[in-house]
Design an enzyme around this catalytic site. Structure first.
Site, PDB file in Angstrom:
ATOM      1  N   ASP A 136       7.204  -2.264   9.006  1.00  0.00           N
ATOM      2  CA  ASP A 136       6.704  -1.560   7.828  1.00  0.00           C
ATOM      3  C   ASP A 136       5.198  -1.380   7.991  1.00  0.00           C
ATOM      4  O   ASP A 136       4.574  -2.044   8.819  1.00  0.00           O
ATOM      5  CB  ASP A 136       7.008  -2.394   6.566  1.00  0.00           C
ATOM      6  N   SER A 137       4.638  -0.523   7.153  1.00  0.00           N
ATOM      7  CA  SER A 137       3.190  -0.344   7.143  1.00  0.00           C
ATOM      8  C   SER A 137       2.466  -1.643   6.778  1.00  0.00           C
ATOM      9  O   SER A 137       1.309  -1.816   7.117  1.00  0.00           O
ATOM     10  CB  SER A 137       2.833   0.743   6.128  1.00  0.00           C
TER      11      SER A 137
ATOM     12  N   CYS B 233       9.914   1.068   6.166  1.00  0.00           N
ATOM     13  CA  CYS B 233       8.959   1.888   5.415  1.00  0.00           C
ATOM     14  C   CYS B 233       9.548   3.266   5.120  1.00  0.00           C
ATOM     15  O   CYS B 233       9.962   3.975   6.041  1.00  0.00           O
ATOM     16  CB  CYS B 233       7.697   2.035   6.259  1.00  0.00           C
TER      17      CYS B 233
ATOM     18  N   GLU C  35       1.461  -5.119  -5.214  1.00  0.00           N
ATOM     19  CA  GLU C  35       0.714  -6.038  -4.346  1.00  0.00           C
ATOM     20  C   GLU C  35      -0.092  -7.035  -5.161  1.00  0.00           C
ATOM     21  O   GLU C  35      -0.239  -8.195  -4.782  1.00  0.00           O
ATOM     22  CB  GLU C  35      -0.200  -5.254  -3.411  1.00  0.00           C
TER      23      GLU C  35
ATOM     24  N   CYS D  20      10.518   3.470  -2.164  1.00  0.00           N
ATOM     25  CA  CYS D  20       9.323   2.861  -1.577  1.00  0.00           C
ATOM     26  C   CYS D  20       9.562   1.357  -1.498  1.00  0.00           C
ATOM     27  O   CYS D  20      10.164   0.770  -2.404  1.00  0.00           O
ATOM     28  CB  CYS D  20       8.107   3.165  -2.453  1.00  0.00           C
TER      29      CYS D  20
ATOM     30  N   HIS E 248       7.782  -1.099  -2.082  1.00  0.00           N
ATOM     31  CA  HIS E 248       7.179  -1.948  -3.120  1.00  0.00           C
ATOM     32  C   HIS E 248       7.914  -1.918  -4.456  1.00  0.00           C
ATOM     33  O   HIS E 248       7.736  -2.802  -5.277  1.00  0.00           O
ATOM     34  CB  HIS E 248       5.735  -1.507  -3.358  1.00  0.00           C
TER      35      HIS E 248
HETATM   36  N1  DGL Z   1       5.762   1.037   2.943  1.00  0.00           N
HETATM   37  C1  DGL Z   1       5.384   2.237   2.231  1.00  0.00           C
HETATM   38  C2  DGL Z   1       6.669   3.022   1.853  1.00  0.00           C
HETATM   39  O1  DGL Z   1       7.734   2.471   1.681  1.00  0.00           O
HETATM   40  C3  DGL Z   1       4.551   1.950   0.998  1.00  0.00           C
HETATM   41  C4  DGL Z   1       3.163   1.406   1.308  1.00  0.00           C
HETATM   42  C5  DGL Z   1       2.322   2.367   2.105  1.00  0.00           C
HETATM   43  O2  DGL Z   1       1.889   3.418   1.559  1.00  0.00           O
HETATM   44  O3  DGL Z   1       2.093   2.093   3.273  1.00  0.00           O
HETATM   45  O4  DGL Z   1       6.597   4.213   1.718  1.00  0.00           O
END
Ligand code: DGL
Length: 270
Positions: free
Chosen positions: A11-12, A74, A153, A185, A187
């Site tokens: 993931d990012s 992600c 977060e 997403c 989060h």
């Molecule tokens: N992991 C990203 C997503 O699911 C969210 C956080 C980011 O913008 O990197 O799109």
């Protein structure tokens, strides 16, 4: 391919631990290597070109660790880079958009499906394409909800601030008659109770939510079964990050739903 090889998840940043959590619940015997690109997060505000470049370096790193399958946790990466990764990697690659779209299609009765996600994911049109390939009569209404990422977060997941933010994001969908909403997403599962409560008020009491994380874990289980790649156990989790921020343990524990002090964490250079 060795069925006891680990599954790579990336993931990012740390948000994708919501997907790792769902995978651990569905497949407790599997060993996971999770890579969070914490040095370059967020991806959701970046161009597709940059996200593809970052995604390639994350995937290559995990492939060098001998993974048997790769889960792109992600949504933003799954939206713009999945095809590149599938061509370049020698292992099966699963993204979160297709499972999320399938869960959303199953959840809607009116055929009006809302999707909340990062700007990058919505702009890519990936959910529209994924839903169209499943059922052409379901209409998708995408809504970027970027503020929900820092709120999750921060752990600011109850009370007036997240409620107002969710309300602002969902109001444009009210006129469309949406009766199901995909949490598109990493989060957003943390904000699920607020999204559900505000969503039922703004979009109607019969609103249902579809969670891409749970749907991805279920598809991964099917994929491993079909390819005879289920591990014999014991399962486990190794965490790799590209930067070790101050509040790492606190934030990671929140997304994973368990204490990361107990888990192996290493910093890597991509
Ligand atoms: N992991 C990203 C997503 O699911 C969210 C956080 C980011 O913008 O990197 O799109």
């Amino acid at each position: 391919m060795d069925p006891n090889a680990p599954i790579g998840v990336f993931d990012s940043g740390l948000g994708g631990l919501t997907v790792a959590r769902a995978i651990r619940a569905a497949l407790p015997d599997e060993q996971l290597v999770y890579l969070g690109d914490t040095a370059r997060v967020p991806y959701g505000t970046r161009s597709a070109h940059t996200v593809i470049r970052y995604a390639r370096s994350c995937a290559a790193h995990l492939e060098r660790r001998g993974i048997k399958a790769l889960v792109v946790a992600c949504n933003t990466v799954s939206a713009v880079a999945l095809d590149f990764l599938r061509v370049e990697l020698d292992v099966p690659v699963l993204g979160v958009i297709e499972p999320g779209a399938r869960a959303g299609v199953a959840a809607t009765r009116t055929g009006k499906l809302g999707v909340i996600a990062t700007r990058g994911t919505i702009a890519s049109g990936a959910y529209i394409r994924a839903v169209a390939s499943i059922r052409s009569r379901v209409e998708v209404f995408g809504q970027p909800a970027p503020l929900l990422v820092p709120l999750a977060e921060e752990g600011w997941i109850t009370g007036e601030v997240p409620e107002r933010a969710v309300e602002r994001y969902l109001e444009p969908l009210a006129a469309q008659g949406v009766d199901a909403l995909v949490l598109g997403c990493t989060h957003y599962p943390l904000l699920r109770p607020v999204i559900e409560a505000v969503g039922q008020r703004v979009l109607g009491p019969s609103l249902s939510l579809a969670d891409g994380a749970e749907a991805t874990a279920a598809e991964l289980a099917e994929l491993l079964e079909a390819r005879e790649l289920r591990a014999a156990g014991p399962g486990g989790l190794e965490l790799l990050v590209t930067d070790l921020p101050d509040r790492f343990a606190e934030v990671a524990s929140r997304f994973l739903g368990e204490d990361v002090e107990e888990i192996d964490v290493h910093q890597v250079d991509l």
